[in-house]
Scaffold this motif. Sequence first.
Motif, PDB file in Angstrom:
ATOM      1  N   ALA A 360       0.837  -1.207   0.000  1.00  0.00           N
ATOM      2  CA  ALA A 360       0.000   0.000   0.000  1.00  0.00           C
ATOM      3  C   ALA A 360       0.867   1.252   0.000  1.00  0.00           C
ATOM      4  O   ALA A 360       0.413   2.323   0.426  1.00  0.00           O
ATOM      5  CB  ALA A 360      -0.921  -0.006   1.213  1.00  0.00           C
ATOM      6  N   ALA A 361       2.087   1.130  -0.501  1.00  0.00           N
ATOM      7  CA  ALA A 361       3.067   2.225  -0.434  1.00  0.00           C
ATOM      8  C   ALA A 361       2.531   3.572  -0.904  1.00  0.00           C
ATOM      9  O   ALA A 361       2.760   4.593  -0.235  1.00  0.00           O
ATOM     10  CB  ALA A 361       4.326   1.843  -1.224  1.00  0.00           C
ATOM     11  N   PRO A 362       1.793   3.665  -2.041  1.00  0.00           N
ATOM     12  CA  PRO A 362       1.348   4.990  -2.507  1.00  0.00           C
ATOM     13  C   PRO A 362       0.412   5.709  -1.547  1.00  0.00           C
ATOM     14  O   PRO A 362       0.212   6.917  -1.668  1.00  0.00           O
ATOM     15  CB  PRO A 362       0.635   4.671  -3.832  1.00  0.00           C
ATOM     16  CG  PRO A 362       1.154   3.335  -4.249  1.00  0.00           C
ATOM     17  CD  PRO A 362       1.408   2.598  -2.977  1.00  0.00           C
ATOM     18  N   ARG A 363      -0.174   4.959  -0.579  1.00  0.00           N
ATOM     19  CA  ARG A 363      -1.207   5.572   0.260  1.00  0.00           C
ATOM     20  C   ARG A 363      -0.874   5.512   1.747  1.00  0.00           C
ATOM     21  O   ARG A 363      -1.697   5.913   2.579  1.00  0.00           O
ATOM     22  CB  ARG A 363      -2.555   4.888   0.004  1.00  0.00           C
ATOM     23  CG  ARG A 363      -2.908   4.784  -1.475  1.00  0.00           C
ATOM     24  CD  ARG A 363      -4.358   4.448  -1.676  1.00  0.00           C
ATOM     25  NE  ARG A 363      -5.221   5.585  -1.368  1.00  0.00           N
ATOM     26  CZ  ARG A 363      -6.545   5.525  -1.357  1.00  0.00           C
ATOM     27  NH1 ARG A 363      -7.155   4.380  -1.638  1.00  0.00           N
ATOM     28  NH2 ARG A 363      -7.273   6.575  -1.075  1.00  0.00           N
ATOM     29  N   LEU A 364       0.286   5.013   2.120  1.00  0.00           N
ATOM     30  CA  LEU A 364       0.605   4.860   3.535  1.00  0.00           C
ATOM     31  C   LEU A 364       0.570   6.187   4.281  1.00  0.00           C
ATOM     32  O   LEU A 364       0.099   6.252   5.427  1.00  0.00           O
ATOM     33  CB  LEU A 364       1.982   4.207   3.694  1.00  0.00           C
ATOM     34  CG  LEU A 364       2.057   2.714   3.339  1.00  0.00           C
ATOM     35  CD1 LEU A 364       3.487   2.212   3.457  1.00  0.00           C
ATOM     36  CD2 LEU A 364       1.130   1.902   4.235  1.00  0.00           C
ATOM     37  N   ALA A 365       1.045   7.239   3.667  1.00  0.00           N
ATOM     38  CA  ALA A 365       1.081   8.536   4.342  1.00  0.00           C
ATOM     39  C   ALA A 365      -0.309   9.090   4.602  1.00  0.00           C
ATOM     40  O   ALA A 365      -0.481   9.971   5.457  1.00  0.00           O
ATOM     41  CB  ALA A 365       1.898   9.529   3.519  1.00  0.00           C
ATOM     42  N   GLN A 366      -1.334   8.588   3.881  1.00  0.00           N
ATOM     43  CA  GLN A 366      -2.693   9.096   4.061  1.00  0.00           C
ATOM     44  C   GLN A 366      -3.477   8.333   5.144  1.00  0.00           C
ATOM     45  O   GLN A 366      -4.590   8.709   5.496  1.00  0.00           O
ATOM     46  CB  GLN A 366      -3.477   9.016   2.748  1.00  0.00           C
ATOM     47  CG  GLN A 366      -3.123  10.109   1.744  1.00  0.00           C
ATOM     48  CD  GLN A 366      -1.782   9.868   1.085  1.00  0.00           C
ATOM     49  OE1 GLN A 366      -1.552   8.800   0.523  1.00  0.00           O
ATOM     50  NE2 GLN A 366      -0.886  10.841   1.161  1.00  0.00           N
ATOM     51  N   VAL A 367      -2.904   7.231   5.642  1.00  0.00           N
ATOM     52  CA  VAL A 367      -3.607   6.452   6.668  1.00  0.00           C
ATOM     53  C   VAL A 367      -3.647   7.248   7.967  1.00  0.00           C
ATOM     54  O   VAL A 367      -2.608   7.721   8.450  1.00  0.00           O
ATOM     55  CB  VAL A 367      -2.909   5.095   6.906  1.00  0.00           C
ATOM     56  CG1 VAL A 367      -3.596   4.329   8.051  1.00  0.00           C
ATOM     57  CG2 VAL A 367      -2.919   4.259   5.632  1.00  0.00           C
ATOM     58  N   GLN A 368      -4.832   7.418   8.533  1.00  0.00           N
ATOM     59  CA  GLN A 368      -4.989   8.131   9.791  1.00  0.00           C
ATOM     60  C   GLN A 368      -5.272   7.208  10.967  1.00  0.00           C
ATOM     61  O   GLN A 368      -5.040   7.574  12.122  1.00  0.00           O
ATOM     62  CB  GLN A 368      -6.107   9.157   9.668  1.00  0.00           C
ATOM     63  CG  GLN A 368      -5.851  10.238   8.625  1.00  0.00           C
ATOM     64  CD  GLN A 368      -6.968  11.257   8.586  1.00  0.00           C
ATOM     65  OE1 GLN A 368      -7.710  11.441   9.554  1.00  0.00           O
ATOM     66  NE2 GLN A 368      -7.104  11.923   7.445  1.00  0.00           N
ATOM     67  N   ALA A 369      -5.778   5.991  10.692  1.00  0.00           N
ATOM     68  CA  ALA A 369      -6.131   5.067  11.767  1.00  0.00           C
ATOM     69  C   ALA A 369      -4.879   4.579  12.487  1.00  0.00           C
ATOM     70  O   ALA A 369      -3.885   4.221  11.841  1.00  0.00           O
ATOM     71  CB  ALA A 369      -6.896   3.876  11.190  1.00  0.00           C
ATOM     72  N   PRO A 370      -4.874   4.527  13.820  1.00  0.00           N
ATOM     73  CA  PRO A 370      -3.750   3.950  14.560  1.00  0.00           C
ATOM     74  C   PRO A 370      -3.464   2.536  14.062  1.00  0.00           C
ATOM     75  O   PRO A 370      -4.383   1.712  13.948  1.00  0.00           O
ATOM     76  CB  PRO A 370      -4.247   3.946  16.003  1.00  0.00           C
ATOM     77  CG  PRO A 370      -5.271   5.032  16.056  1.00  0.00           C
ATOM     78  CD  PRO A 370      -5.938   5.024  14.715  1.00  0.00           C
ATOM     79  N   THR A 371      -2.207   2.262  13.744  1.00  0.00           N
ATOM     80  CA  THR A 371      -1.843   1.025  13.056  1.00  0.00           C
ATOM     81  C   THR A 371      -0.799   0.247  13.844  1.00  0.00           C
ATOM     82  O   THR A 371       0.213   0.812  14.274  1.00  0.00           O
ATOM     83  CB  THR A 371      -1.303   1.334  11.648  1.00  0.00           C
ATOM     84  OG1 THR A 371      -2.337   1.975  10.883  1.00  0.00           O
ATOM     85  CG2 THR A 371      -0.859   0.069  10.935  1.00  0.00           C
ATOM     86  N   LEU A 372      -1.057  -1.046  14.018  1.00  0.00           N
ATOM     87  CA  LEU A 372      -0.126  -1.958  14.685  1.00  0.00           C
ATOM     88  C   LEU A 372       0.377  -2.964  13.670  1.00  0.00           C
ATOM     89  O   LEU A 372      -0.413  -3.648  13.009  1.00  0.00           O
ATOM     90  CB  LEU A 372      -0.821  -2.681  15.842  1.00  0.00           C
ATOM     91  CG  LEU A 372       0.001  -3.768  16.548  1.00  0.00           C
ATOM     92  CD1 LEU A 372       1.215  -3.169  17.260  1.00  0.00           C
ATOM     93  CD2 LEU A 372      -0.866  -4.554  17.532  1.00  0.00           C
ATOM     94  N   LEU A 373       1.688  -3.081  13.541  1.00  0.00           N
ATOM     95  CA  LEU A 373       2.323  -4.052  12.653  1.00  0.00           C
ATOM     96  C   LEU A 373       2.918  -5.169  13.504  1.00  0.00           C
ATOM     97  O   LEU A 373       3.753  -4.907  14.380  1.00  0.00           O
ATOM     98  CB  LEU A 373       3.414  -3.385  11.817  1.00  0.00           C
ATOM     99  CG  LEU A 373       3.006  -2.111  11.046  1.00  0.00           C
ATOM    100  CD1 LEU A 373       4.222  -1.484  10.381  1.00  0.00           C
ATOM    101  CD2 LEU A 373       1.932  -2.430  10.020  1.00  0.00           C
TER     102      LEU A 373
END
Length: 437
Positions: A360-373
């Motif tokens: 999802a590289a083109p859109r990672l900067a637009q993610v606002q939801a708290p994310t756990l990897l």
Amino acid sequence: MVVFSDRVAAGRQLAARLEYLRGEDVVVLGLPRGGVPVAFEVAEALNAPLDVIVVRKLGVPFQPELAMGAIGEGGARVLNDRVLRQIPVTEQEMRAVEERERALLNSRVASFRGTRERIALTGRTAVIVDDGIATGATARVACEVARHLGAAKVVLAVPVAPADTIRTFPEADEIVCISTPEFFGAVGAFYRDFSATGDDEVVSLLEAADQRMRRTRTDAPDFDGDVQIPLGAFALEGHLHLPEPATGVVLFAHGSGSSRHSPRNRFVAEVLQQAGLGTLLLDLLTPDEELDRANVFDIELLAHRLAAATRWLKSRPDAASCRIGYFGASTGAGAALWAAADEGAQISAVVSRGGRPDLAAPRLAQVQAPTLLIVGSFDHTVLELNRWAQAQLTCPNELEVVEGATHLFEEPGTLSQAASLARDWFVRHLLPGDEPT
């Protein structure tokens, strides 16, 4: 010498010794038939699910009483290397014996369990219960089969067993036994009432335990079943679990080569459900579309389907006010992050397990939801891709590395750890009173 009035009394005494397991992710497994009444009392005291663990001996073809191994459900097979070194058995002979015994095993399982599915053991603590053991041969095999089926820890619990047998029992991680006499005759000598347990009693106890779990599981969900999500000329298949009241729901986007029936995703879903969360396991591709391998890596297509499923879920009156989370595995993680980046998506949390967020590289900067990897320490390539993706994220995020885990988290205890991390993240961000930080 300790003498039990009957199996029920023995089970209650044994349950008191196992109280330390209350609150853990436990499955109680009774060895049919006599072990099931004892196991029923243990399961009820621990408020844990009850199932049977059925094993069949694989006898040497020309000497059936000599065990060259044993089998259990789920394709589990344990071989006795010492016997096979001394007595050569061909693959054809082995196959013939196993086919015969597996047919008998399946028949016994069907008679005991009926239409209920086997309770998954992956990443959980298996408590194997019998009314007593003499040589311990069956219990040893049952422990090995439970581990083969994915149990992270195996506990053998019996009211009575010979002291020398208990001292040498490496197949179990822990042994709980009330009475361990030095001089041992037969198990029945330690019971005033040791009457035979019938198949009907086993079935009745399993049904009663199943009904108990249904009553107590997350205050009895008002909906738990298969659903179809309309999408133009076709529909996506899914399985929806909604507690009453529903306040947070997690949608699962599985990875390549998997489906909504994936044992790993179903296990994680059960952990989330026990925490009061709703879950929607769904297939983002139709069976025909899955035949084209390229579709599995079409992240934009998968994200579009996930977003459509989210809109469908939010259109339901019983889920309209729910906070939404995404749980993605492998390529599904890329789709989850892509969909979460949509303008107006209103996704409250994302968890990636062994995922490919880099897709999802083109859109990672637009993610606002708290994310756990979440990544396994031995999944080296994917771990580096996750570190790279984390650097692109601008939302609140964390990277958790599960030590000793490979890509599918197949190692004992690793999937359970990943599920616990996901549960805590979603509870923090989806349930009332746990506002995102």
